[in-house]
Design an enzyme around this catalytic site. Structure first.
Site, PDB file in Angstrom:
ATOM      1  N   SER A 183     -12.213   4.968   3.347  1.00 15.28           N
ATOM      2  CA  SER A 183     -11.939   5.375   4.713  1.00 15.28           C
ATOM      3  C   SER A 183     -13.233   5.906   5.352  1.00 15.28           C
ATOM      4  O   SER A 183     -14.273   5.270   5.205  1.00 15.28           O
ATOM      5  CB  SER A 183     -10.793   6.409   4.723  1.00 15.28           C
ATOM      6  OG  SER A 183     -10.155   6.466   5.962  1.00 15.28           O
ATOM      7  N   ASP A 446      -4.219  -3.392   6.506  1.00 15.65           N
ATOM      8  CA  ASP A 446      -4.736  -2.105   6.962  1.00 15.65           C
ATOM      9  C   ASP A 446      -5.205  -2.216   8.415  1.00 15.65           C
ATOM     10  O   ASP A 446      -6.095  -3.017   8.724  1.00 15.65           O
ATOM     11  CB  ASP A 446      -5.904  -1.690   6.070  1.00 15.65           C
ATOM     12  CG  ASP A 446      -6.554  -0.397   6.513  1.00 15.65           C
ATOM     13  OD1 ASP A 446      -5.925   0.373   7.276  1.00 15.65           O
ATOM     14  OD2 ASP A 446      -7.698  -0.154   6.089  1.00 15.65           O
ATOM     15  N   HIS A 471      -4.465   0.273   3.316  1.00 10.62           N
ATOM     16  CA  HIS A 471      -5.638   1.144   3.400  1.00 10.62           C
ATOM     17  C   HIS A 471      -6.053   1.668   2.023  1.00 10.62           C
ATOM     18  O   HIS A 471      -5.279   2.342   1.351  1.00 10.62           O
ATOM     19  CB  HIS A 471      -5.300   2.310   4.330  1.00 10.62           C
ATOM     20  CG  HIS A 471      -6.481   3.097   4.808  1.00 10.62           C
ATOM     21  ND1 HIS A 471      -7.480   2.552   5.568  1.00 10.62           N
ATOM     22  CD2 HIS A 471      -6.814   4.406   4.657  1.00 10.62           C
ATOM     23  CE1 HIS A 471      -8.367   3.483   5.880  1.00 10.62           C
ATOM     24  NE2 HIS A 471      -7.986   4.623   5.326  1.00 10.62           N
TER      25      HIS A 471
END
Length: 513
Positions: A183, A446, A471
């Protein structure tokens, strides 16, 4: 040792990257819940037949302002070390970077670094991000302090830590340091290699949104497509049901009176819904609930998958023509998520959200909402909207109301936010960063993959785009049900590391090390 014999553990940081309005707060708590669930469940706490030594916690004295040598103020930055697989002083160091949340001992016990460490005898270290977790400088979170919070400050910390930790753990000057992150931390891993290639040998960047963007309408475009993806349990009927559910919510909001009061009770909206800004908070949080089912689809500990959400939205088959039927499914989805998170309320009033974000004392139990909002206002944007004609949800909250949060909490103007986003892309290169020896890993389910690097930019800037993956799913625990595409992606990550570390070994030989 083949990749199929390695137990993959994680994830490490799954916090949402949205700005910290009520919708963002829900997604961030979903990510935190998944991370904690996996740690509590003890998934893969053993990396082999022998007992696992508990990781060591340490603290580094870091300059508060690394760009001003005359500023002598310091703060303590937390790190974790797992040295149980370290084979030699000149072996590799796997450095996991923290993002917009705290790092615990699990950060060096699971995920790519810890899983791969036995193969190469690597030392595993994780570094908590400044201003998050327990690495918050003294003095609180007022604007005078927050000016020392940015990705550039974080990268300076990485380099300072790399030099200090090399001395502390007697790491050879020829040892390759490889960064990992997921991320926002995945972006940091890529940028560390981009800006400091002489100190960071290579990086694996999972679900890294390297392009900053003010109006992130693409997020809901991916959510909309995913709700129709039959491979993960979606269908055109599911997307239509989601759209119908939101239309019914908006109808009841417009009706006011008893209909609005019932809606408030049924959907867990704490505070009045009489003001349009409070209605926008609720609608945005409902969008985040649906987005979260997509963003974390199939992850251990996620309250709802796409398949489960669609099952709820389409569950009332006997009365599916009623506009209230999908709404009842959405209401049940709200109950599932709030129960899983231990929350009484799904959303709050706008005024209460602003009040909470203005608190400058660090929140021990919080997930850094004020800090992350500041970073979105001063670097990244990432404001999710639904104003495109094809978006199945509500057009509220609109972009202006999200930008207003930066002004209400920090006094930052819309023009300054737009300028900051442009400067971030100029400094790092957006989706064409030009870094070498970086592997970008993404899943096409994602919503954040559209801000990452998904097409190879050259032989030394490789990409993996995993079909139907959510994700940071490559960092998640391995399960018997994992599809072949995910197993193949993990094998490719292993092989890429093998290639890089062979290059490092050849370099050591040439240097006579």
């Amino acid at each position: 040792m083949t990749i199929r014999r390695i137990l993959w553990l994680g994830p490490l940081l799954l916090a949402s990257l949205w700005g910290s309005s009520a919708p963002a707060s829900l997604l961030r708590r979903l990510g935190e819940h998944i991370q904690q669930f996996q740690e509590r469940s003890g998934l893969g706490l053993s990396l082999g037949p022998s007992p696992v030594a508990f990781p060591k916690e340490g603290w580094l004295e870091q300059p508060l302002d690394p760009f001003n040598a005359s500023d002598r103020r310091f703060f303590l930055q937390r790190y974790w070390v797992n040295d149980q697989h370290r084979a030699s002083q000149d072996g590799p160091v796997f450095l996991l970077l923290g993002g917009e949340g705290s790092l615990g001992p699990g950060s060096v016990m699971r995920g790519h670094p810890a899983t791969l460490a036995p193969v190469w005898g690597a030392l595993v270290i994780s570094l908590e991000h400044r201003f998050y977790g327990l690495s918050i400088p003294a003095g609180g979170l007022d604007m005078a302090q927050l000016r020392f919070l940015s990705s550039r400050h974080a990268l300076a910390d990485v380099i300072s830590a790399r030099l200090t930790l090399s001395r502390l753990f007697n790491v050879s000057s020829s040892s390759p340091w490889i960064c990992f992150g997921g991320s926002y931390a995945g972006s940091l891993a890529a940028w560390a290699r981009l800006k400091f290639p002489h100190l960071i040998f290579a990086s694996v960047a999972s679900s890294a949104p390297v392009r900053a963007v003010l109006d992130f309408s693409e997020y809901n475009n991916v959510v909309s497509r995913s709700l129709m993806n039959t491979a993960i349990g979606g269908s055109p009927e599911c997307r239509a049901a989601a759209s119908a559910a939101f239309a019914e919510v908006k109808r009841r909001l417009r009706a006011g009176g008893a209909a609005q009061a019932a809606l408030r009770a049924e959907l867990g909206a704490c505070g009045s819904l009489g003001r349009s800004e409070d209605q926008a908070e609720l609608l945005g949080t409902l969008q985040a609930l649906v987005g979260g089912a997509v963003q974390y689809d199939g992850q251990v500990g996620a309250p709802l998958s796409v398949r489960q959400l669609c099952g709820l939205l389409l569950g009332d088959r006997d009365n599916c023509s009623s506009p209230a039927a999908p709404y009842r499914g959405l209401r049940r989805a709200v109950q599932v998520v709030t129960r899983s998170l231990g929350q009484r309320c799904l959303s709050f009033s706008r005024a209460e959200t602003v009040t909470q974000l203005r608190v400058t004392e660090p929140q021990v139990s919080g997930v850094g909402d004020r800090q992350w909002l500041y970073q979105t206002c001063t670097e990244f944007g990432y404001y999710v909207t639904c104003e495109d004609p094809g978006c199945p949800f509500s057009q509220l909250p609109a972009l202006p109301s999200q930008l207003d949060l930066c002004e209400q909490v920090f006094g930052l103007s819309t023009s300054s936010i737009a300028k900051a986003v442009a400067q971030t892309n100029s400094y790092y290169g957006g989706q064409t960063p030009g870094a070498t020896q970086v592997l970008f890993v993404n899943g096409d389910t994602d919503p954040w993959h559209v801000l990452s690097v998904t097409q190879a930019l050259g032989p030394s800037e490789a990409v993996l785009l995993i079909p139907n993956a959510s994700h940071c799913l490559d960092m998640a625990p391995e399960r018997p049900s994992d599809p072949p595409s995910l197993l193949l992606a993990r094998q490719n990550i292993f092989q890429q590391l093998q290639t890089w570390l062979q290059l490092a070994k050849e370099s050591q030989v040439r240097s006579g090390v």
